[in-house]
Design a protein around this motif. Sequence first.
Motif, mmCIF file in Angstrom:
data_model
loop_
_atom_site.group_PDB
_atom_site.id
_atom_site.type_symbol
_atom_site.label_atom_id
_atom_site.label_comp_id
_atom_site.label_asym_id
_atom_site.label_seq_id
_atom_site.Cartn_x
_atom_site.Cartn_y
_atom_site.Cartn_z
ATOM 1 N N ALA A 141 0.832 -1.212 0.000
ATOM 2 C CA ALA A 141 0.000 0.000 0.000
ATOM 3 C C ALA A 141 0.864 1.260 0.000
ATOM 4 O O ALA A 141 0.447 2.307 -0.485
ATOM 5 N N CYS A 142 2.099 1.161 0.540
ATOM 6 C CA CYS A 142 2.971 2.343 0.649
ATOM 7 C C CYS A 142 4.010 2.313 -0.472
ATOM 8 O O CYS A 142 4.883 1.444 -0.503
ATOM 9 N N PRO A 143 3.954 3.259 -1.403
ATOM 10 C CA PRO A 143 4.897 3.228 -2.536
ATOM 11 C C PRO A 143 6.345 3.441 -2.115
ATOM 12 O O PRO A 143 7.262 2.976 -2.790
ATOM 13 N N ALA A 144 6.558 4.136 -0.980
ATOM 14 C CA ALA A 144 7.939 4.357 -0.529
ATOM 15 C C ALA A 144 8.545 3.031 -0.067
ATOM 16 O O ALA A 144 9.712 2.735 -0.354
ATOM 17 N N VAL A 145 7.740 2.218 0.624
ATOM 18 C CA VAL A 145 8.224 0.905 1.071
ATOM 19 C C VAL A 145 8.499 0.025 -0.152
ATOM 20 O O VAL A 145 9.542 -0.635 -0.240
ATOM 21 N N GLY A 188 -3.911 13.526 -1.173
ATOM 22 C CA GLY A 188 -3.544 12.803 0.041
ATOM 23 C C GLY A 188 -2.367 13.405 0.770
ATOM 24 O O GLY A 188 -1.914 14.508 0.452
ATOM 25 N N PRO A 189 -1.821 12.644 1.733
ATOM 26 C CA PRO A 189 -0.740 13.158 2.583
ATOM 27 C C PRO A 189 0.640 12.805 2.041
ATOM 28 O O PRO A 189 1.643 13.031 2.710
ATOM 29 N N CYS A 190 0.703 12.242 0.827
ATOM 30 C CA CYS A 190 1.894 11.506 0.403
ATOM 31 C C CYS A 190 2.575 12.125 -0.822
ATOM 32 O O CYS A 190 1.901 12.488 -1.787
ATOM 33 N N VAL A 191 3.905 12.201 -0.765
ATOM 34 C CA VAL A 191 4.666 12.664 -1.931
ATOM 35 C C VAL A 191 4.991 11.474 -2.832
ATOM 36 O O VAL A 191 4.956 11.567 -4.057
ATOM 37 N N ALA A 192 5.257 10.312 -2.196
ATOM 38 C CA ALA A 192 5.610 9.117 -2.983
ATOM 39 C C ALA A 192 4.467 8.712 -3.916
ATOM 40 O O ALA A 192 4.695 8.103 -4.969
ATOM 41 N N LYS A 193 3.233 9.082 -3.548
ATOM 42 C CA LYS A 193 2.083 8.729 -4.405
ATOM 43 C C LYS A 193 2.163 9.426 -5.761
ATOM 44 O O LYS A 193 1.579 8.966 -6.741
ATOM 45 N N LEU A 293 4.623 0.569 6.678
ATOM 46 C CA LEU A 293 4.414 1.942 6.210
ATOM 47 C C LEU A 293 5.699 2.719 6.469
ATOM 48 O O LEU A 293 6.325 2.561 7.522
ATOM 49 N N CYS A 294 6.070 3.559 5.518
ATOM 50 C CA CYS A 294 7.317 4.312 5.643
ATOM 51 C C CYS A 294 7.202 5.384 6.729
ATOM 52 O O CYS A 294 8.081 5.535 7.570
ATOM 53 N N CYS A 295 6.109 6.145 6.693
ATOM 54 C CA CYS A 295 5.899 7.154 7.747
ATOM 55 C C CYS A 295 5.335 6.432 8.974
ATOM 56 O O CYS A 295 5.023 5.254 8.905
ATOM 57 N N SER A 296 5.175 7.170 10.059
ATOM 58 C CA SER A 296 4.551 6.551 11.238
ATOM 59 C C SER A 296 3.048 6.511 11.013
ATOM 60 O O SER A 296 2.257 7.101 11.769
ATOM 61 N N GLY A 297 2.660 5.863 9.938
ATOM 62 C CA GLY A 297 1.269 5.888 9.485
ATOM 63 C C GLY A 297 1.115 7.053 8.519
ATOM 64 O O GLY A 297 1.810 8.072 8.655
ATOM 65 N N CYS A 298 0.195 6.903 7.529
ATOM 66 C CA CYS A 298 0.005 8.004 6.565
ATOM 67 C C CYS A 298 -0.502 9.263 7.260
ATOM 68 O O CYS A 298 -0.389 10.360 6.712
ATOM 69 N N ILE A 299 -1.045 9.100 8.471
ATOM 70 C CA ILE A 299 -1.501 10.287 9.212
ATOM 71 C C ILE A 299 -0.319 11.203 9.534
ATOM 72 O O ILE A 299 -0.512 12.360 9.886
ATOM 73 N N MET A 300 0.924 10.668 9.431
ATOM 74 C CA MET A 300 2.121 11.486 9.671
ATOM 75 C C MET A 300 2.815 11.813 8.349
ATOM 76 O O MET A 300 3.980 12.209 8.328
ATOM 77 N N GLY A 301 2.117 11.631 7.242
ATOM 78 C CA GLY A 301 2.711 11.833 5.913
ATOM 79 C C GLY A 301 3.214 13.258 5.693
ATOM 80 O O GLY A 301 2.734 14.202 6.331
ATOM 81 N N PRO A 302 4.167 13.429 4.784
ATOM 82 C CA PRO A 302 4.802 14.741 4.577
ATOM 83 C C PRO A 302 3.904 15.767 3.894
ATOM 84 O O PRO A 302 4.215 16.950 3.905
ATOM 85 N N GLY A 303 2.773 15.314 3.322
ATOM 86 C CA GLY A 303 1.895 16.256 2.615
ATOM 87 C C GLY A 303 0.790 16.804 3.489
ATOM 88 O O GLY A 303 -0.177 17.385 3.000
HETATM 89 S S1 SF4 Z 1 2.194 8.897 3.456
HETATM 90 FE FE1 SF4 Z 1 4.052 7.876 4.121
HETATM 91 S S2 SF4 Z 1 3.324 5.888 4.878
HETATM 92 FE FE2 SF4 Z 1 1.692 6.751 3.669
HETATM 93 S S3 SF4 Z 1 1.984 5.890 1.662
HETATM 94 FE FE3 SF4 Z 1 3.033 7.854 1.673
HETATM 95 S S4 SF4 Z 1 5.130 7.379 2.239
HETATM 96 FE FE4 SF4 Z 1 3.892 5.594 2.752
#
Ligand code: SF4
Length: 677
Positions: A141-145, A188-193, A293-303
């Motif tokens: 589910a996590c593209p960074a992972v 979403g909260p994600c840059v990797a997405k 998950l790469c972040c501490s959950g997507c709730i902590m995502g960089p976006g």
């Molecule tokens: S927000 Fe973080 S944990 Fe969620 S998919 Fe993106 S990189 Fe993975």
Amino acid sequence: MTPKNEPLVRTIKERCKACYTCVRGCPAKAIRISGGQAEVIKERCISCANCVLMCSRGAKETKQSIEAVRALLKSGAPVAAALAPSFPVEFGGIDPLRFAGILKALGFKYVCEVAFGADMVSFQYRKLLNENPGKKYISTACPAVVSFVEKYHPALVPNLAPIVSPMVAEARVIKELYGKDVRVVFIGPCVAKKGESDRHHADLDESITFTELRAMCEADGVDRNTALDSQFDPPYPAKGVLYPMGGGLLNSAELEEDLLSGRFLSAEGLEQFPEVLKNLEHGDIDADFIDLLCCSGCIMGPGISVKTSKHAREAALRRYARKSYFSIRLSDWEASVKRFRSLDYSASFQAEDQRMQLPAGDALQAVLAKMGKTNPEDELNCGACGYPTCVEHAVAIIRGIAESEMCLPYTIERLKTTAEELTTSYNQLAKTKQALMQSEKLASMGQLAAGVAHELNNPLGVVLLYSHLLAEQCEKDSRVFSDAKMITEQADRCKKIVGGLLNFARKNKPFFRQTSLERLVDNYFKTAAVPAGVAFTLDRSGEDMQAEMDPDQIIQVLTNLVTNAIEAMNSAGALTIKTFAEGESVCFSVSDSGCGIKAGNLKKIFEPFFTTKQIGKGTGLGLAVSYGIIKVHRGNITVASNADPAAGPTGTTFTVRLPRVATAAGAIKMKSEPAAK
Ligand code: SF4
Ligand code: SF4
């Protein structure tokens, strides 16, 4: 569409201060330090954007897609917003109906929750695990992972669950429900997405972060006050809303973690997920399924732009999840699931090995040695460079993505050495400057002395001639004869002084001969009278002491120095003469254990007529003449002295250095050393 090969994360060079914080925080070590500047290496980057969050200088930025989304909304095509389940964390203060209205006011025709895609994906996971008992899987589910596995654990690629992410699943559901011509934008909260949507460009058109969405709303003047209430569009989700929390996938797919069996495992965060993958590759983990998950959950995502704590975010998500879960009609949800179950949710992954292999041969040792790490205990593994160990830092240097200056202990050591070298150079420079000033002063004195001597020479000659003539014409016992004799003697004395001044002024041309300095000194002491109270030592180095010099003039220098030394000791003490070679020079030194020269006088001792002796005990020309002779030989004469008994034994050492080859202007070179000197 935004350019697909544009890097997702890049450095703003002007802001980067090369503190290595981003290197330290990068799980992929995808940051090159070159010329003291950080630069993201696209091929190694997994787009987690952790470096963006960590950089206090704001020197990292992510790809912006606002303009591309605007263009899509203006294109006339129906556009659906695929809203990530973590939206209540960012927009929790806005009623969901009003939030749907805001998105529609921006131009989105449909607003759908990716959480339904998560529900569909959960079914796929359950099915996969049921059909493949005993096989180990990693969630995708996590593209960074996923990217991290492809790049840094290629051996684990077959373990990646061959299932698309909830985002892609939702996009396929939207197109199935609303038509293939619907354009889909993930929010979403994600840059990797952004990278994942590029990979799945048939399903997704663009991807923006919540932070970008806020910026769009602000720029377009759309907010909760201007927008009207609306509805999210079906299909509606069930437990898929829990995906953004650690363990959310397991919970949603009803793959509950059982401490006893340990079949299912979840781990999240930059510290944990790489560690779990390492353990899995080493065979240290028994679990059949690992949700990472790469972040501490997507709730902590960089976006996400809000700055609340993890617990506050979990609470916001749970509040929404409860409300949403208990408001859906189960029969509707089951019907939707049934309708979209047959869609293709399969995915495939490919190894893109980016591991840095240990270099062969001695290269690693050489780099470590350059940083002063020659023993295992020198490897401090302090992490200041951004790498966890000195060896990993050295490997990165060899691979061209790090610099040895990043090692703090090494840099401090180098700075210390440089500071010491600078101090030494400064002191040398100060000494040279002083010597230069002294020699300039002596040179101008020499000019004056030469002028005076030249003017005196002729009248003195006349005085001498006539005093001799007068003496010849007088009776030897007459008063006039003795007066004429007196005039002759004093005129002779004056002549010597004038000669001395000319020597000091370097006006007397030397006659250079190939001479052994050692033999010259030996011969001198065969005839020199050294008082009985003086302990005399002649210390020869035994080296080749041949040089071109005027032996008469050098003997004159030696005589002056030895005479001064004996006088300084009041004819009792230790006199040491040393001869030695130094590079292209032959040298001798004269040391005495006398009273020493006061520091204040050291600067003046080579000046003509400077003397510390009693009146009538010297002309004050001996050292000035010696100085002139040595300078005309293009050599140098230095003095070191201590006149303070409290600072150690008193005494003085004069050292004379002469070049082996005479280069003096106008030097007259004779054939060879005379037999006995
Ligand atoms: S927000 Fe973080 S944990 Fe969620 S998919 Fe993106 S990189 Fe993975
Ligand atoms: S985005 Fe992540 S992987 Fe890429 S350089 Fe930054 S920290 Fe490293």
